[in-house]
Scaffold this motif. Sequence first.
Motif, PDB file in Angstrom:
ATOM      1  N   MET A 141       0.849  -1.196   0.000  1.00 25.76           N
ATOM      2  CA  MET A 141       0.000   0.000   0.000  1.00 25.76           C
ATOM      3  C   MET A 141       0.882   1.243   0.000  1.00 25.76           C
ATOM      4  N   LEU A 142       0.424   2.251  -0.710  1.00 25.33           N
ATOM      5  CA  LEU A 142       1.209   3.464  -0.856  1.00 25.33           C
ATOM      6  C   LEU A 142       0.351   4.688  -0.553  1.00 25.33           C
ATOM      7  N   ASP A 143       0.965   5.688   0.064  1.00 23.35           N
ATOM      8  CA  ASP A 143       0.363   7.017   0.137  1.00 23.35           C
ATOM      9  C   ASP A 143       0.768   7.767  -1.119  1.00 23.35           C
ATOM     10  N   TYR A 144      -0.216   8.368  -1.800  1.00 22.10           N
ATOM     11  CA  TYR A 144       0.072   9.032  -3.067  1.00 22.10           C
ATOM     12  C   TYR A 144      -0.251  10.513  -2.959  1.00 22.10           C
ATOM     13  N   ASP A 145       0.716  11.337  -3.291  1.00 20.99           N
ATOM     14  CA  ASP A 145       0.534  12.787  -3.316  1.00 20.99           C
ATOM     15  C   ASP A 145       0.254  13.173  -4.770  1.00 20.99           C
ATOM     16  N   GLU A 146      -1.006  13.510  -5.031  1.00 22.41           N
ATOM     17  CA  GLU A 146      -1.414  13.774  -6.406  1.00 22.41           C
ATOM     18  C   GLU A 146      -0.778  15.055  -6.944  1.00 22.41           C
TER      19      GLU A 146
ATOM     20  N   TYR B 299       2.230  16.293  -6.255  1.00 18.43           N
ATOM     21  CA  TYR B 299       3.631  16.059  -6.626  1.00 18.43           C
ATOM     22  C   TYR B 299       3.821  14.760  -7.418  1.00 18.43           C
ATOM     23  N   GLU B 300       2.714  14.025  -7.592  1.00 16.19           N
ATOM     24  CA  GLU B 300       2.743  12.754  -8.315  1.00 16.19           C
ATOM     25  C   GLU B 300       3.828  11.835  -7.743  1.00 16.19           C
ATOM     26  N   GLU B 301       3.834  11.734  -6.411  1.00 12.61           N
ATOM     27  CA  GLU B 301       4.799  10.872  -5.736  1.00 12.61           C
ATOM     28  C   GLU B 301       4.064   9.900  -4.829  1.00 12.61           C
ATOM     29  N   ALA B 302       4.645   8.699  -4.688  1.00 12.17           N
ATOM     30  CA  ALA B 302       4.048   7.687  -3.821  1.00 12.17           C
ATOM     31  C   ALA B 302       5.078   7.193  -2.825  1.00 12.17           C
ATOM     32  N   GLU B 303       4.639   7.020  -1.564  1.00 18.91           N
ATOM     33  CA  GLU B 303       5.505   6.487  -0.525  1.00 18.91           C
ATOM     34  C   GLU B 303       4.816   5.307   0.130  1.00 18.91           C
ATOM     35  N   VAL B 304       5.636   4.365   0.614  1.00 10.55           N
ATOM     36  CA  VAL B 304       5.085   3.181   1.263  1.00 10.55           C
ATOM     37  C   VAL B 304       4.300   3.585   2.502  1.00 10.55           C
TER      38      VAL B 304
END
Length: 402
Positions: free
Chosen positions: A1-6, A8-13
């Motif tokens: 599962m990832l947290d996604y910052d729309e 900045y279009e970045e995803a972190e675990v």
Amino acid sequence: MLDYDEDYEEAEVKNNVKQLTYTISDGKITLNGTSKSVIFGAAWTSGEWTGFGDYNTVYTVHVADELVTPPAGLQTETYAMEAEGYVSQSIQKYPVYIGFSGADVYIKGFFSDMPNAWIKGSIEGDKVTFKKGQYMGKVSNSDYYLIATPTGNTYQFEDLVLDYDAAAETFTNNTQFAIESTSKNQVYLTEALSNITIKKTGNDGLEVPFVEDFSTKAGFGSWTVIDANNDGYTWNHNSLGGNVEYFNMMTKADGDDWLISPAIKLEAGKNYIFSVDAKNSSVYPEKMEVKLGTNAQAETMSTEVIAPTEISNGTLTTYKGLVKVEETNAYYFGIHAISAQDQMTLTIDNVKVEEDETTGISRISTTADTSDIFTLQGTKVNAKAGLAPGIYVINGQKRIVK
């Protein structure tokens, strides 16, 4: 599962998520606990997360398209199909086979390049409706579907509707395109037929002499192809060569493939000569036989016309057989490819059915100087060493050798 910052279009675990759940209900699988900001499925590569995430996805079972299958024992009769071809830019004429089961109507061979495909319609009053999107099978690995559009608005999908005159035994349509499409939701046509007339031909069959040189695809479309061993390799029209080929390279089963003629009228008491040109395409021999039946089905092919014969000549060679029937009726000739598995190509061309107009059987010597001699089963005979006693077809006429 990832947290996604729309932004900045970045995803972190998302480290605090321990498991992922699905709900299975009503034949669907739903991915739970995901959203645009909490996603699942990105790929880890080169030390970072990459690719697209997956959220709120619902998976459903893919239902394969099913061919229209007529009920067991359906009796069909031959009708003459005539229509204008949009792609071929010509008038198409070929036989189709129609059977009735209650209020249902089944048509076999509605499109000339799919002679074994069925479509199903339902009669209501003087209309027969064929639902759009009916699956007809594959041609050259493409799936084909029946759809229809008005001739004046080809963006509007419709069911195909034929006007039905029961008394005249005729089906017509002059307001729609009947489309052979590679999609059931969009128009990717391979042919579109308009100004359609389908009329019952009766049981007489085509008159003799009958000649088919397979120069057109429509001519081939009047024949019935049966892939009896269901291996996907069978008879096909060669438009460049103007002939018909059975390609069997890389097959896993011996040939069992029929090419069955349209109905041909044969009269009781008359003698007929059936002939066909055939060749193989390599050092591998092919094999065929020809039989006669009372319908365009393999099960009725019971009378031998040309016995099983090896084809090992790379140039077209004529093979002949004699036919005599006890009852005047419509009959069908079946060319049966029975080559061993994994050979190459059996090519046939120039099929003829002609009346043998000789009034009797002449006698000749065993050393007659003739160049075109066949047994009654159609096997060519080398007469250089003399002929054994028997009956032969010599230059198109029956002869007795004593």
